[in-house]
Design a protein around this motif. Structure first.
Motif, short mmCIF file in Angstrom:
data_model
loop_
_atom_site.label_atom_id
_atom_site.label_comp_id
_atom_site.label_asym_id
_atom_site.label_seq_id
_atom_site.Cartn_x
_atom_site.Cartn_y
_atom_site.Cartn_z
N LYS A 110 3.05 11.16 -9.56
CA LYS A 110 3.52 10.45 -10.75
C LYS A 110 2.51 10.42 -11.88
CE LYS A 110 5.82 6.14 -12.03
NZ LYS A 110 6.27 4.81 -11.54
N TYR A 111 1.26 10.15 -11.56
CA TYR A 111 0.24 9.97 -12.59
C TYR A 111 -0.83 11.07 -12.60
CZ TYR A 111 2.10 5.19 -12.73
OH TYR A 111 2.92 4.10 -12.84
N ALA A 112 -1.36 11.38 -11.42
CA ALA A 112 -2.48 12.33 -11.36
C ALA A 112 -2.10 13.70 -11.91
CB ALA A 112 -2.98 12.45 -9.92
N THR A 113 -0.91 14.16 -11.60
CA THR A 113 -0.48 15.47 -12.10
C THR A 113 -0.41 15.48 -13.62
OG1 THR A 113 0.81 15.82 -10.08
CG2 THR A 113 1.31 17.23 -11.97
N ARG A 114 0.09 14.39 -14.19
CA ARG A 114 0.20 14.28 -15.65
C ARG A 114 -1.18 14.29 -16.31
NH1 ARG A 114 4.06 9.58 -16.99
NH2 ARG A 114 5.34 10.90 -15.64
N ILE A 115 -2.10 13.52 -15.75
CA ILE A 115 -3.46 13.50 -16.30
C ILE A 115 -4.15 14.84 -16.08
CG2 ILE A 115 -5.73 12.40 -16.07
CD1 ILE A 115 -4.29 9.82 -15.33
N PHE A 116 -3.87 15.47 -14.95
CA PHE A 116 -4.43 16.79 -14.66
C PHE A 116 -4.01 17.80 -15.73
CE2 PHE A 116 -3.34 20.97 -12.80
CZ PHE A 116 -4.61 21.43 -12.53
N TYR A 117 -2.75 17.78 -16.14
CA TYR A 117 -2.28 18.69 -17.18
C TYR A 117 -3.04 18.45 -18.49
CZ TYR A 117 1.73 19.92 -14.26
OH TYR A 117 2.54 20.37 -13.25
N ILE A 118 -3.21 17.18 -18.86
CA ILE A 118 -3.89 16.86 -20.12
C ILE A 118 -5.35 17.28 -20.06
CG2 ILE A 118 -4.57 15.00 -21.68
CD1 ILE A 118 -2.10 13.46 -20.74
N TYR A 119 -6.04 16.94 -18.97
CA TYR A 119 -7.45 17.30 -18.84
C TYR A 119 -7.64 18.82 -18.82
CZ TYR A 119 -8.89 12.50 -17.78
OH TYR A 119 -9.17 11.15 -17.85
N THR A 120 -6.73 19.53 -18.18
CA THR A 120 -6.83 20.99 -18.12
C THR A 120 -6.65 21.60 -19.51
OG1 THR A 120 -5.98 21.03 -15.85
CG2 THR A 120 -5.88 23.08 -17.09
N LEU A 121 -5.69 21.09 -20.27
CA LEU A 121 -5.49 21.59 -21.63
C LEU A 121 -6.71 21.31 -22.50
CD1 LEU A 121 -1.77 20.53 -22.26
CD2 LEU A 121 -2.66 22.85 -21.95
N VAL A 122 -7.30 20.14 -22.34
CA VAL A 122 -8.50 19.79 -23.10
C VAL A 122 -9.65 20.72 -22.73
CG1 VAL A 122 -10.27 18.04 -23.44
CG2 VAL A 122 -7.87 17.39 -23.43
N LEU A 123 -9.83 20.97 -21.44
CA LEU A 123 -10.90 21.85 -20.98
C LEU A 123 -10.71 23.27 -21.50
CD1 LEU A 123 -13.41 22.17 -19.19
CD2 LEU A 123 -11.89 22.66 -17.26
N LEU A 124 -9.47 23.77 -21.43
CA LEU A 124 -9.19 25.12 -21.94
C LEU A 124 -9.43 25.19 -23.44
CD1 LEU A 124 -5.92 26.02 -19.97
CD2 LEU A 124 -8.21 27.00 -19.66
N LEU A 125 -9.03 24.16 -24.16
CA LEU A 125 -9.23 24.13 -25.61
C LEU A 125 -10.71 24.15 -25.95
CD1 LEU A 125 -7.98 23.92 -28.41
CD2 LEU A 125 -7.97 21.42 -28.15
N LEU A 126 -11.51 23.39 -25.22
CA LEU A 126 -12.96 23.37 -25.47
C LEU A 126 -13.59 24.73 -25.19
CD1 LEU A 126 -13.91 19.91 -23.93
CD2 LEU A 126 -13.84 20.52 -26.35
N VAL A 127 -13.17 25.38 -24.10
CA VAL A 127 -13.70 26.70 -23.77
C VAL A 127 -13.31 27.72 -24.83
CG1 VAL A 127 -13.57 28.62 -22.13
CG2 VAL A 127 -13.80 26.27 -21.29
N ILE A 128 -12.05 27.69 -25.28
CA ILE A 128 -11.58 28.63 -26.29
C ILE A 128 -12.35 28.46 -27.60
CG2 ILE A 128 -9.61 29.22 -27.77
CD1 ILE A 128 -7.80 28.60 -25.36
N VAL A 129 -12.51 27.22 -28.02
CA VAL A 129 -13.25 26.95 -29.26
C VAL A 129 -14.69 27.41 -29.13
CG1 VAL A 129 -14.15 25.13 -30.75
CG2 VAL A 129 -11.77 25.05 -29.98
N GLN A 130 -15.30 27.14 -27.97
CA GLN A 130 -16.69 27.55 -27.77
C GLN A 130 -16.84 29.07 -27.81
OE1 GLN A 130 -18.38 25.76 -24.30
NE2 GLN A 130 -20.46 25.81 -25.10
N LEU A 131 -15.86 29.78 -27.26
CA LEU A 131 -15.91 31.24 -27.28
C LEU A 131 -15.65 31.79 -28.69
CD1 LEU A 131 -14.01 32.11 -23.97
CD2 LEU A 131 -16.47 32.35 -24.42
N LEU A 132 -14.74 31.15 -29.43
CA LEU A 132 -14.40 31.62 -30.77
C LEU A 132 -15.57 31.48 -31.74
CD1 LEU A 132 -10.74 30.27 -31.22
CD2 LEU A 132 -11.46 32.65 -30.88
N ILE A 133 -16.36 30.44 -31.56
CA ILE A 133 -17.47 30.20 -32.50
C ILE A 133 -18.80 30.61 -31.90
CG2 ILE A 133 -16.21 28.31 -33.59
CD1 ILE A 133 -18.03 26.36 -32.08
N TYR A 134 -18.76 31.44 -30.85
CA TYR A 134 -19.98 31.79 -30.12
C TYR A 134 -21.08 32.35 -31.01
CZ TYR A 134 -23.05 33.95 -26.67
OH TYR A 134 -24.14 34.33 -25.94
#
Length: 245
Positions: A110-134
């Motif tokens: 009910k809850y952990a999966t939902r938070i997992f999705y949000i945290y994963t999207l945040v992590l992917l976004l941070l990695v993408i931004v870091q790679l784009l401005i490398y």
């Protein structure tokens, strides 16, 4: 503002000490999550009790290494999400006087999966931004500012999901609203977190050799500091409910 801070810390310290054993039992998975990340064949490093990825070294990894790293991060993020959910449920049961035994059993779906999705999207976004401005000339400024802003706006995502049963979109909206309404609370939380982890780092370096200092900090951070900060974060979020004060 001083009255609000006093009340929040009073609730947090009293609750944390009263439920310390239960909270620490639920916090054991933090060790598992950070241990997984520390053991994967990726350019990770430990600092102030956390495990971080050297994004600039990602192009040097093989396809197999990338798959293993992605799987390890996915497992670790889910374990962290589930642990945060359980601690939040304990806090909610105390502040709202609701029964949560069944909810703890259902929390993974009910809850952990939902938070997992949000945290994963945040992590992917941070990695993408870091790679784009490398190779950007102001990379050392752009990424920390972006990361800080994103973390600030999504600071209350987990409590919003657990306390208010929010879906992904509403959790983000509620997190942004509460963060902008009382930004000083987040600043206080950050300062406390920095002080605690820095103190642990100095203590670990004085007591242990450089080989074991990082593991000492990781252990204490997982069982004591992170659970306390999670409880404090949830208490801050619940200040928006006058009846819960």
């Amino acid at each position: 503002m001083q009255d609000d801070l006093y009340r929040i810390f009073k609730y947090t310290i009293e609750f944390y000490l009263k439920r310390l054993r239960l909270i620490q039992i639920f916090s054991i998975p933090f060790i598992l999550a950070f241990g997984i990340l520390a053991l994967v064949p990726a350019p990770t490093y430990m600092s102030l009790g956390g495990v971080f990825l050297r994004t600039g070294s990602i192009p040097e990894l093989s396809i197999l290494d990338l798959l293993i790293t992605a799987a390890a991060y996915a497992i670790a993020v889910f374990v962290v999400a589930d642990t945060i959910v359980n601690i939040n449920l304990i806090v909610r049961s105390k502040r709202t006087f609701t029964e949560t035994k069944k909810e703890m059993v259902d929390a993974i779906g009910k809850y952990a999966t939902r938070i997992f999705y949000i945290y994963t999207l945040v992590l992917l976004l941070l990695v993408i931004v870091q790679l784009l401005i490398y190779e950007f000339p102001f990379q050392n400024w752009i990424y920390p500012i972006f990361s800080l802003l994103l973390s600030f706006l999504l600071f209350y995502v987990a409590p919003a999901v657990v306390i208010d049963h929010s879906d992904t979109a509403h959790a983000i909206k509620r997190s942004i609203y509460v963060a902008l309404k009382a930004p000083h609370l987040i600043l206080v939380w950050i300062l406390i977190g920095l002080f605690c982890t820095s103190f642990l780092k100095v203590t670990g370096d004085l007591v242990f050799s450089s080989t074991y200092s990082g593991y000492f900090v990781l252990l204490v951070n997982s069982l004591i500091v992170l659970p306390f900060l999670t409880v404090l974060q949830t208490q801050m979020y619940m200040e928006k409910y006058p009846l819960a004060r």
